[in-house]
Design a protein around this motif. Sequence first.
Motif, PDB file in Angstrom:
ATOM      1  N   ALA A 409       0.871  -1.056  -0.053  1.00 37.80           N
ATOM      2  CA  ALA A 409      -0.063  -0.113  -0.055  1.00 37.80           C
ATOM      3  C   ALA A 409       0.880   1.254  -0.019  1.00 37.80           C
ATOM      4  O   ALA A 409       1.930   1.197   0.460  1.00 37.80           O
ATOM      5  CB  ALA A 409      -0.900  -0.004   1.255  1.00 37.80           C
ATOM      6  N   SER A 410       0.566   2.272  -0.568  1.00 37.72           N
ATOM      7  CA  SER A 410       1.109   3.756  -0.574  1.00 37.72           C
ATOM      8  C   SER A 410      -0.097   4.604  -0.714  1.00 37.72           C
ATOM      9  O   SER A 410      -1.067   4.430  -1.120  1.00 37.72           O
ATOM     10  CB  SER A 410       2.065   3.785  -1.758  1.00 37.72           C
ATOM     11  OG  SER A 410       1.479   3.718  -3.218  1.00 37.72           O
ATOM     12  N   ALA A 411       0.316   5.770  -0.109  1.00 31.37           N
ATOM     13  CA  ALA A 411      -0.581   7.103  -0.480  1.00 31.37           C
ATOM     14  C   ALA A 411       0.493   8.119  -0.822  1.00 31.37           C
ATOM     15  O   ALA A 411       1.624   8.482  -0.397  1.00 31.37           O
ATOM     16  CB  ALA A 411      -0.991   7.156   1.218  1.00 31.37           C
ATOM     17  N   GLU A 412      -0.118   8.877  -1.499  1.00 32.38           N
ATOM     18  CA  GLU A 412       0.469  10.313  -2.008  1.00 32.38           C
ATOM     19  C   GLU A 412      -0.362  11.466  -1.465  1.00 32.38           C
ATOM     20  O   GLU A 412      -1.552  11.728  -1.972  1.00 32.38           O
ATOM     21  CB  GLU A 412       0.356  10.250  -3.509  1.00 32.38           C
ATOM     22  CG  GLU A 412       1.069  11.633  -4.171  1.00 32.38           C
ATOM     23  CD  GLU A 412       1.334  11.311  -5.436  1.00 32.38           C
ATOM     24  OE1 GLU A 412       1.878  12.386  -6.134  1.00 32.38           O
ATOM     25  OE2 GLU A 412       1.345  10.212  -6.064  1.00 32.38           O
ATOM     26  N   TYR A 413       0.327  12.275  -0.760  1.00 30.79           N
ATOM     27  CA  TYR A 413      -0.210  13.414   0.092  1.00 30.79           C
ATOM     28  C   TYR A 413       0.279  14.615  -0.668  1.00 30.79           C
ATOM     29  O   TYR A 413       1.645  15.018  -0.664  1.00 30.79           O
ATOM     30  CB  TYR A 413       0.134  13.386   1.690  1.00 30.79           C
ATOM     31  CG  TYR A 413      -0.395  12.269   2.398  1.00 30.79           C
ATOM     32  CD1 TYR A 413      -1.700  12.158   2.493  1.00 30.79           C
ATOM     33  CD2 TYR A 413       0.450  11.321   2.540  1.00 30.79           C
ATOM     34  CE1 TYR A 413      -2.206  10.931   3.168  1.00 30.79           C
ATOM     35  CE2 TYR A 413       0.118  10.231   3.288  1.00 30.79           C
ATOM     36  CZ  TYR A 413      -1.431  10.025   3.716  1.00 30.79           C
ATOM     37  OH  TYR A 413      -1.762   9.037   4.294  1.00 30.79           O
ATOM     38  N   ILE A 414      -0.511  15.413  -1.197  1.00 31.51           N
ATOM     39  CA  ILE A 414      -0.217  16.893  -1.970  1.00 31.51           C
ATOM     40  C   ILE A 414      -0.160  17.954  -0.533  1.00 31.51           C
ATOM     41  O   ILE A 414      -1.267  18.351  -0.353  1.00 31.51           O
ATOM     42  CB  ILE A 414      -1.059  17.249  -2.998  1.00 31.51           C
ATOM     43  CG1 ILE A 414      -1.273  16.076  -3.978  1.00 31.51           C
ATOM     44  CG2 ILE A 414      -0.763  18.197  -3.552  1.00 31.51           C
ATOM     45  CD1 ILE A 414      -2.269  16.096  -5.049  1.00 31.51           C
ATOM     46  N   VAL A 415       0.963  18.284  -0.237  1.00 28.87           N
ATOM     47  CA  VAL A 415       0.979  19.155   1.098  1.00 28.87           C
ATOM     48  C   VAL A 415       0.609  20.632   0.614  1.00 28.87           C
ATOM     49  O   VAL A 415      -0.179  21.311   1.330  1.00 28.87           O
ATOM     50  CB  VAL A 415       2.268  18.996   1.589  1.00 28.87           C
ATOM     51  CG1 VAL A 415       2.416  20.102   2.674  1.00 28.87           C
ATOM     52  CG2 VAL A 415       2.528  17.571   2.160  1.00 28.87           C
ATOM     53  N   SER A 416       1.036  20.970  -0.580  1.00 30.09           N
ATOM     54  CA  SER A 416       0.919  22.044  -1.356  1.00 30.09           C
ATOM     55  C   SER A 416       1.249  21.805  -2.680  1.00 30.09           C
ATOM     56  O   SER A 416       1.397  20.944  -3.239  1.00 30.09           O
ATOM     57  CB  SER A 416       1.874  23.198  -0.814  1.00 30.09           C
ATOM     58  OG  SER A 416       3.199  22.854  -1.124  1.00 30.09           O
ATOM     59  N   LYS A 417       0.856  23.075  -3.416  1.00 32.00           N
ATOM     60  CA  LYS A 417       1.134  23.050  -4.987  1.00 32.00           C
ATOM     61  C   LYS A 417       2.534  22.506  -5.505  1.00 32.00           C
ATOM     62  O   LYS A 417       2.703  21.988  -6.385  1.00 32.00           O
ATOM     63  CB  LYS A 417       0.543  24.370  -5.749  1.00 32.00           C
ATOM     64  CG  LYS A 417      -0.816  24.548  -5.681  1.00 32.00           C
ATOM     65  CD  LYS A 417      -1.333  26.008  -6.335  1.00 32.00           C
ATOM     66  CE  LYS A 417      -2.723  26.283  -6.266  1.00 32.00           C
ATOM     67  NZ  LYS A 417      -3.074  27.457  -6.991  1.00 32.00           N
ATOM     68  N   LYS A 418       3.421  22.766  -4.496  1.00 36.55           N
ATOM     69  CA  LYS A 418       4.885  22.719  -4.714  1.00 36.55           C
ATOM     70  C   LYS A 418       5.406  21.473  -4.290  1.00 36.55           C
ATOM     71  O   LYS A 418       6.342  20.581  -4.676  1.00 36.55           O
ATOM     72  CB  LYS A 418       5.750  23.802  -4.067  1.00 36.55           C
ATOM     73  CG  LYS A 418       5.394  25.097  -4.777  1.00 36.55           C
ATOM     74  CD  LYS A 418       6.206  26.307  -3.953  1.00 36.55           C
ATOM     75  CE  LYS A 418       5.712  27.727  -4.575  1.00 36.55           C
ATOM     76  NZ  LYS A 418       6.772  28.681  -3.807  1.00 36.55           N
ATOM     77  N   PHE A 419       4.750  20.904  -3.140  1.00 38.76           N
ATOM     78  CA  PHE A 419       5.581  19.739  -2.378  1.00 38.76           C
ATOM     79  C   PHE A 419       4.461  18.582  -2.035  1.00 38.76           C
ATOM     80  O   PHE A 419       3.202  19.057  -1.730  1.00 38.76           O
ATOM     81  CB  PHE A 419       5.682  20.051  -1.112  1.00 38.76           C
ATOM     82  CG  PHE A 419       6.309  19.144  -0.246  1.00 38.76           C
ATOM     83  CD1 PHE A 419       7.344  18.393  -0.609  1.00 38.76           C
ATOM     84  CD2 PHE A 419       5.923  18.850   1.211  1.00 38.76           C
ATOM     85  CE1 PHE A 419       8.140  17.454   0.271  1.00 38.76           C
ATOM     86  CE2 PHE A 419       6.186  17.793   1.930  1.00 38.76           C
ATOM     87  CZ  PHE A 419       7.465  17.150   1.491  1.00 38.76           C
ATOM     88  N   SER A 420       4.829  17.355  -2.557  1.00 43.21           N
ATOM     89  CA  SER A 420       3.961  15.992  -2.267  1.00 43.21           C
ATOM     90  C   SER A 420       4.961  14.947  -1.842  1.00 43.21           C
ATOM     91  O   SER A 420       6.277  15.101  -2.031  1.00 43.21           O
ATOM     92  CB  SER A 420       3.256  15.576  -3.702  1.00 43.21           C
ATOM     93  OG  SER A 420       4.388  15.519  -4.721  1.00 43.21           O
ATOM     94  N   VAL A 421       4.230  14.130  -1.269  1.00 45.79           N
ATOM     95  CA  VAL A 421       5.093  12.866  -0.422  1.00 45.79           C
ATOM     96  C   VAL A 421       4.449  11.661  -0.664  1.00 45.79           C
ATOM     97  O   VAL A 421       3.172  11.751  -0.600  1.00 45.79           O
ATOM     98  CB  VAL A 421       5.783  13.376   1.023  1.00 45.79           C
ATOM     99  CG1 VAL A 421       4.319  13.594   1.990  1.00 45.79           C
ATOM    100  CG2 VAL A 421       6.258  12.340   1.592  1.00 45.79           C
ATOM    101  N   ARG A 422       5.281  10.652  -0.986  1.00 43.52           N
ATOM    102  CA  ARG A 422       4.381   9.509  -0.884  1.00 43.52           C
ATOM    103  C   ARG A 422       5.201   8.010  -0.136  1.00 43.52           C
ATOM    104  O   ARG A 422       6.435   7.807  -0.417  1.00 43.52           O
ATOM    105  CB  ARG A 422       4.467   9.060  -2.422  1.00 43.52           C
ATOM    106  CG  ARG A 422       3.880   7.493  -2.648  1.00 43.52           C
ATOM    107  CD  ARG A 422       4.032   6.840  -3.996  1.00 43.52           C
ATOM    108  NE  ARG A 422       3.308   7.739  -5.012  1.00 43.52           N
ATOM    109  CZ  ARG A 422       3.458   7.363  -6.286  1.00 43.52           C
ATOM    110  NH1 ARG A 422       4.050   5.918  -6.798  1.00 43.52           N
ATOM    111  NH2 ARG A 422       2.868   8.133  -7.241  1.00 43.52           N
TER     112      ARG A 422
END
Length: 708
Positions: A409-422
């Motif tokens: 399983a994985s999740a992608e979080y779009i913290v802001s328009k510039k930054f995302s983390v998975r």
Amino acid sequence: MSLRVSLTVLSTLFCVTINAQEQRDSTGTTELEEVVVTGQYNRQSVDKSVFQVKVIPRRVIDNLAANNLADVLNQTLNINIVPNPSSGKSGVQLFGLDSQYFKILIDNVPLINDEGLGNNSDLTQLNLDDVEQVEIVEGSMGVQYGSNAVSGIINIITKKSSAYKWQINPYVQEETIGSEYGFANKGRHIQSLKVGHNISKKWYMNGTYTRNDFAGHFGDRKGQDYERNDGHRGHEWLPKLQNIAKALVRYNGDGLKAFYRFEYFDEEVALYDSLVRTNLNSATQTTNPTASDEIFLSKRFNHHFNLSGNLTETINYDASFSYQQQKRDVETYNYRIRANEKFDQESFEYESRKGFYSRGTLNNLFRNKWSNYQFGYEVSAIDGYSSSLAGNFETDHIKRRLESYDIFASAEYIVSKKFSVRPGVRSLFSSKFDPQTALSLSSRYFFENGYQLRAVLGTSPRSPNYDELFSYFVDINHDLRGNEDLDPERGYSAFLHLNKEFWAEDSAWSLKSKLSAWYLSVDDRIELTIVNTNPLAFQYNNIDSYKTWGLSYTNTLSYNKLQLSGGISFSGQSKSLESQEDFNDDYLYSVQLNGNLSYRLPKWNTVFSAYYKFTGKQYQFLQDQNEEGEVIFIKGEQDQYGWLDATVKKSFYDNRLQLTLGARNLMDITRVNTVSGGGGAVHSDATSSVLLGYGRSYFLKLSYNLNL
């Protein structure tokens, strides 16, 4: 080949990596967005990918007139092709780790071979005639692709569509092997036919057949019918004949997509013994020379059925089901050289793998503006077999079944328009080993000035192979045994990638730059250890660790019909051995440079291409024995060398007929010297050579494209 000469060649070509170039259509006027599927929730552009994916597009494959995967990877940074002329196989090294740590997939499904599933693949057996592009991800990819993806993965993406009702593409290719060529028993001869048809708006099918006859390289050898016992019978590079048939049926509906792909591979590799028996008849004073030869026969079947579609407006699924089998048999016989006659023929199963594999994902779960989720499974049931001819085992043969059941399983979080983390996690369960865990954490950040920063952390286990588990070589002088209690090795990696594209919007010029840094380690590595001193006995155990770090910098410059690219990679490797006192675990450093030039001349409808790669001196720790018979590790050094390929491709009759002329290995590389020292009086400063190529070769390819 000195470093100064290599830098001169690179400055002439203005190098970087062949993988990051922009794709263009046949007229060279329209840029196409580079799209990737490896490690993605959905097919998307490479700029939007959280992973740094290298792409080798179809254009590069065609410019190189590449027939198999080894032909294109030979020009890629951080990858070394390792040919084995005595077996006819070619493996791959990435970051100094061999093909056991590297996974090869076709359309996201690991490819079976006679030694493994996805790993230990022979690159010369991977035909590219139906391939759209090759995608490479460096670093541990255990969450996405499971065990043995320690140093990275290669995903071969096949072509599944056409813009035409009918597409018929035959081609022939003739190639010298070094300076050797002849229509009968010298050179390389390839014939291929591909037919694609859009049955309707929703149905498409294609089929490909390729025959590849590599007649081997004689070098200082004299071939099969040489009858003198002076060590010159046979070939320096073994002859091989391949027949490959592929078929694809694809359905593309409104809410459902599906395809079925079938591949049949057949290969025959001939090994003619250099030892000739004269068989003197004392009564007649005549001879009847004979030799003992072997023919290795490999067959592979690959069935792949894929379904993908939408469960809801946002949630989609993708599921693959595959049954694969590859078997390698050996035919042994004695050969009467003058009569061209075989006798005392016997056939044996040498090595084989067969089994079922399935992988499925649910994507875009609970998707909203700031998050996205993926869940997946992967199961396999593989039956493996190795005969006593393939290794030294306690029994006549080894037959084992390995079942694995993974969920991830994985999740992608779009913290802001510039930054995302998975973040991601995988649990690996198998019938042989204790449960394992793989973890990953990837992120991407867009800076105001157009820079993109990607950080990728990952882990992956590596399962022991048959030799490490089941070896048994015991006689009056030797005692070497495998260990069925071995644990999988553990791989860890960290990568940073900084990307920037210049002049893309307001200028005809485009420059793409990438700076990468990495650290990769493998713990619990398996090595031979001394388990008894009187008598001396060895066994495989988990006692080693391996580390590497490095930097690379690449650039791709495009201007109208001209593309220049080049890159440099600097890396260090370290190895620690717990069982040896005062072991030197210093980092051993090496450098690689590569580059290419491609220019399209519209008036002549011609493309000129050149590809160059320089591999600096390489150092590694080699296993040896000292005068007391103790296992030690010594420092080995391999000389630097450069590899240059060049092609000219000319199109006729509205691009229907294409003629490609080219040369491989223009530097005329054959053997590269290696030196080892530190092994005591017997082995110190021993000099040998590694056979890397068969010299400068030339080829001509003639293809016809009928699009209706």
